[in-house]
Design a protein around this motif. Structure first.
Motif, PDB file in Angstrom:
ATOM      1  N   VAL A 197      -9.444   4.476   3.530  1.00  0.00           N
ATOM      2  CA  VAL A 197      -8.663   5.406   2.712  1.00  0.00           C
ATOM      3  C   VAL A 197      -9.572   6.491   2.152  1.00  0.00           C
ATOM      4  O   VAL A 197     -10.804   6.407   2.247  1.00  0.00           O
ATOM      5  CB  VAL A 197      -7.956   4.668   1.552  1.00  0.00           C
ATOM      6  N   ASN A 198      -8.984   7.492   1.553  1.00  0.00           N
ATOM      7  CA  ASN A 198      -9.764   8.513   0.874  1.00  0.00           C
ATOM      8  C   ASN A 198     -10.482   7.912  -0.330  1.00  0.00           C
ATOM      9  O   ASN A 198      -9.971   6.979  -0.968  1.00  0.00           O
ATOM     10  CB  ASN A 198      -8.862   9.652   0.411  1.00  0.00           C
ATOM     11  N   ASP A 199     -11.653   8.454  -0.652  1.00  0.00           N
ATOM     12  CA  ASP A 199     -12.418   7.961  -1.805  1.00  0.00           C
ATOM     13  C   ASP A 199     -11.560   7.914  -3.068  1.00  0.00           C
ATOM     14  O   ASP A 199     -11.665   6.978  -3.868  1.00  0.00           O
ATOM     15  CB  ASP A 199     -13.633   8.858  -2.060  1.00  0.00           C
ATOM     16  N   ALA A 200     -10.703   8.911  -3.244  1.00  0.00           N
ATOM     17  CA  ALA A 200      -9.893   9.001  -4.462  1.00  0.00           C
ATOM     18  C   ALA A 200      -8.907   7.843  -4.594  1.00  0.00           C
ATOM     19  O   ALA A 200      -8.439   7.546  -5.697  1.00  0.00           O
ATOM     20  CB  ALA A 200      -9.142  10.329  -4.481  1.00  0.00           C
ATOM     21  N   ASP A 201      -8.598   7.171  -3.469  1.00  0.00           N
ATOM     22  CA  ASP A 201      -7.597   6.093  -3.486  1.00  0.00           C
ATOM     23  C   ASP A 201      -8.207   4.700  -3.478  1.00  0.00           C
ATOM     24  O   ASP A 201      -7.468   3.709  -3.471  1.00  0.00           O
ATOM     25  CB  ASP A 201      -6.667   6.230  -2.273  1.00  0.00           C
ATOM     26  N   ILE A 238       0.838  -1.204   0.000  1.00  0.00           N
ATOM     27  CA  ILE A 238       0.000   0.000   0.000  1.00  0.00           C
ATOM     28  C   ILE A 238       0.873   1.254   0.000  1.00  0.00           C
ATOM     29  O   ILE A 238       0.618   2.218  -0.739  1.00  0.00           O
ATOM     30  CB  ILE A 238      -0.930   0.010   1.223  1.00  0.00           C
ATOM     31  N   ALA A 239       1.918   1.263   0.811  1.00  0.00           N
ATOM     32  CA  ALA A 239       2.807   2.426   0.891  1.00  0.00           C
ATOM     33  C   ALA A 239       3.543   2.651  -0.418  1.00  0.00           C
ATOM     34  O   ALA A 239       3.675   3.787  -0.884  1.00  0.00           O
ATOM     35  CB  ALA A 239       3.806   2.238   2.041  1.00  0.00           C
ATOM     36  N   TRP A 240       4.019   1.568  -1.035  1.00  0.00           N
ATOM     37  CA  TRP A 240       4.732   1.701  -2.296  1.00  0.00           C
ATOM     38  C   TRP A 240       3.835   2.237  -3.408  1.00  0.00           C
ATOM     39  O   TRP A 240       4.316   2.833  -4.361  1.00  0.00           O
ATOM     40  CB  TRP A 240       5.319   0.352  -2.698  1.00  0.00           C
ATOM     41  N   ALA A 241       2.538   2.027  -3.278  1.00  0.00           N
ATOM     42  CA  ALA A 241       1.586   2.539  -4.281  1.00  0.00           C
ATOM     43  C   ALA A 241       1.220   3.994  -4.019  1.00  0.00           C
ATOM     44  O   ALA A 241       0.436   4.587  -4.768  1.00  0.00           O
ATOM     45  CB  ALA A 241       0.321   1.676  -4.287  1.00  0.00           C
ATOM     46  N   GLY A 242       1.785   4.580  -2.955  1.00  0.00           N
ATOM     47  CA  GLY A 242       1.529   5.983  -2.656  1.00  0.00           C
ATOM     48  C   GLY A 242       0.154   6.252  -2.084  1.00  0.00           C
ATOM     49  O   GLY A 242      -0.396   7.340  -2.254  1.00  0.00           O
ATOM     50  N   ILE A 243      -0.417   5.266  -1.392  1.00  0.00           N
ATOM     51  CA  ILE A 243      -1.762   5.394  -0.825  1.00  0.00           C
ATOM     52  C   ILE A 243      -1.668   5.772   0.647  1.00  0.00           C
ATOM     53  O   ILE A 243      -0.965   5.117   1.425  1.00  0.00           O
ATOM     54  CB  ILE A 243      -2.541   4.076  -0.981  1.00  0.00           C
ATOM     55  N   ASN A 244      -2.389   6.821   1.037  1.00  0.00           N
ATOM     56  CA  ASN A 244      -2.420   7.247   2.437  1.00  0.00           C
ATOM     57  C   ASN A 244      -3.533   6.514   3.175  1.00  0.00           C
ATOM     58  O   ASN A 244      -4.693   6.559   2.771  1.00  0.00           O
ATOM     59  CB  ASN A 244      -2.657   8.751   2.528  1.00  0.00           C
ATOM     60  N   ILE A 245      -3.176   5.833   4.252  1.00  0.00           N
ATOM     61  CA  ILE A 245      -4.151   5.099   5.052  1.00  0.00           C
ATOM     62  C   ILE A 245      -4.701   6.021   6.129  1.00  0.00           C
ATOM     63  O   ILE A 245      -3.950   6.587   6.920  1.00  0.00           O
ATOM     64  CB  ILE A 245      -3.511   3.857   5.696  1.00  0.00           C
ATOM     65  N   LYS A 246      -6.021   6.145   6.173  1.00  0.00           N
ATOM     66  CA  LYS A 246      -6.658   6.979   7.188  1.00  0.00           C
ATOM     67  C   LYS A 246      -6.851   6.216   8.500  1.00  0.00           C
ATOM     68  O   LYS A 246      -6.645   6.749   9.571  1.00  0.00           O
ATOM     69  CB  LYS A 246      -8.017   7.473   6.678  1.00  0.00           C
ATOM     70  N   GLU A 247      -7.282   4.960   8.386  1.00  0.00           N
ATOM     71  CA  GLU A 247      -7.491   4.132   9.577  1.00  0.00           C
ATOM     72  C   GLU A 247      -7.207   2.673   9.236  1.00  0.00           C
ATOM     73  O   GLU A 247      -7.366   2.250   8.089  1.00  0.00           O
ATOM     74  CB  GLU A 247      -8.937   4.234  10.095  1.00  0.00           C
ATOM     75  N   VAL A 248      -6.794   1.917  10.254  1.00  0.00           N
ATOM     76  CA  VAL A 248      -6.637   0.466  10.133  1.00  0.00           C
ATOM     77  C   VAL A 248      -7.517  -0.174  11.203  1.00  0.00           C
ATOM     78  O   VAL A 248      -7.432   0.178  12.380  1.00  0.00           O
ATOM     79  CB  VAL A 248      -5.176   0.032  10.341  1.00  0.00           C
ATOM     80  N   ILE A 249      -8.381  -1.094  10.785  1.00  0.00           N
ATOM     81  CA  ILE A 249      -9.290  -1.788  11.702  1.00  0.00           C
ATOM     82  C   ILE A 249      -9.041  -3.284  11.547  1.00  0.00           C
ATOM     83  O   ILE A 249      -9.152  -3.826  10.440  1.00  0.00           O
ATOM     84  CB  ILE A 249     -10.761  -1.461  11.388  1.00  0.00           C
TER      85      ILE A 249
END
Length: 219
Positions: free
Chosen positions: A201-205, A180-191
């Motif tokens: 994640v954000n809708d855009a991602d 996920i990090a290598w794809a440049g995706i920002n994680i908002k929460e982990v459950i």
């Protein structure tokens, strides 16, 4: 008597992320050899040349690949359904003596409606709720007397159904989060629960996130 290759393997194998980076060629072997030289010399109880450690590291990498990949790949390829939910809102409230009561009150008002996405995680100092946007106003009303720390809208989630062996596989969550990090995706929460793992994640991602998780078995 312990040998240099045996010591080098023990040092590298005790650090799974270091072992993975070595296998993937992401580490400068000469720099690593200099870094662990003292450890190697202490173990074999004699001076050791950098060249000998470099040779041991280069010979070790292919063997590590055999040890690291099969177990993790088996777990990854056995990941079950991927469930996507959109139109979510993320609330964070400061913990209080009445917060759980408000949570219970909200759940009772919702009832057994399976259409809603609702999760609550209580931390040491604050609690987090991720809910369907349809519950946005109801949450604000129910928790109106609680201290709101933050709120984020326009979110989506991806939930993985995990095989029962995931908790025994070293590096499983690291593998997911690394991709996920290598794809440049920002994680908002982990459950996370025992057999489910949800990323918010954000809708855009969301499309990119789904694609990464769906194809990670081929990584």
């Amino acid at each position: 008597m312990i040998t240099i290759p045996q010591v080098v393997e023990k040092i590298v194998s005790s650090q799974p992320f270091l072992a993975e980076a070595l296998v993937e060629g992401l580490i400068n072997v000469s720099s690593l050899a200099r870094k662990i030289q003292t450890q190697v010399e202490d173990s074999v109880k004699k001076p050791v040349k950098i060249g000998a450690i470099i040779m041991a590291l280069n010979r070790l990498a292919p063997n590590l690949e055999v040890k690291i990949n099969p177990g993790l790949k088996e777990v990854i390829t056995n990941v079950g359904d991927i469930i996507v939910r959109s139109q979510l809102v993320d609330f964070t409230y400061k913990n209080s003596n009445t917060l759980i009561e408000k949570h219970t009150e909200l759940l009772k008002s919702i009832g057994p409606n399976q259409e809603f996405f609702y999760t609550m995680v209580q931390g040491v100092f604050e609690s987090n709720l991720v809910v369907s946007n349809m519950l946005h106003q109801k949450v604000l009303e129910t928790f109106s007397e609680e201290q709101l720390v933050s709120k984020s809208e326009n979110l989506s989630s991806v939930t993985l159904k995990l095989p029962s062996t995931n908790s025994q596989q070293l590096g499983f969550y690291y593998f997911i989060l690394k991709n996920i990090a290598w794809a440049g995706i920002n994680i908002k929460e982990v459950i996370s629960t025992t057999n489910e793992f949800t990323l918010v994640v954000n809708d855009a991602d969301i499309d990119k996130t789904f694609s990464v998780l769906k194809n990670m078995g081929n990584s």
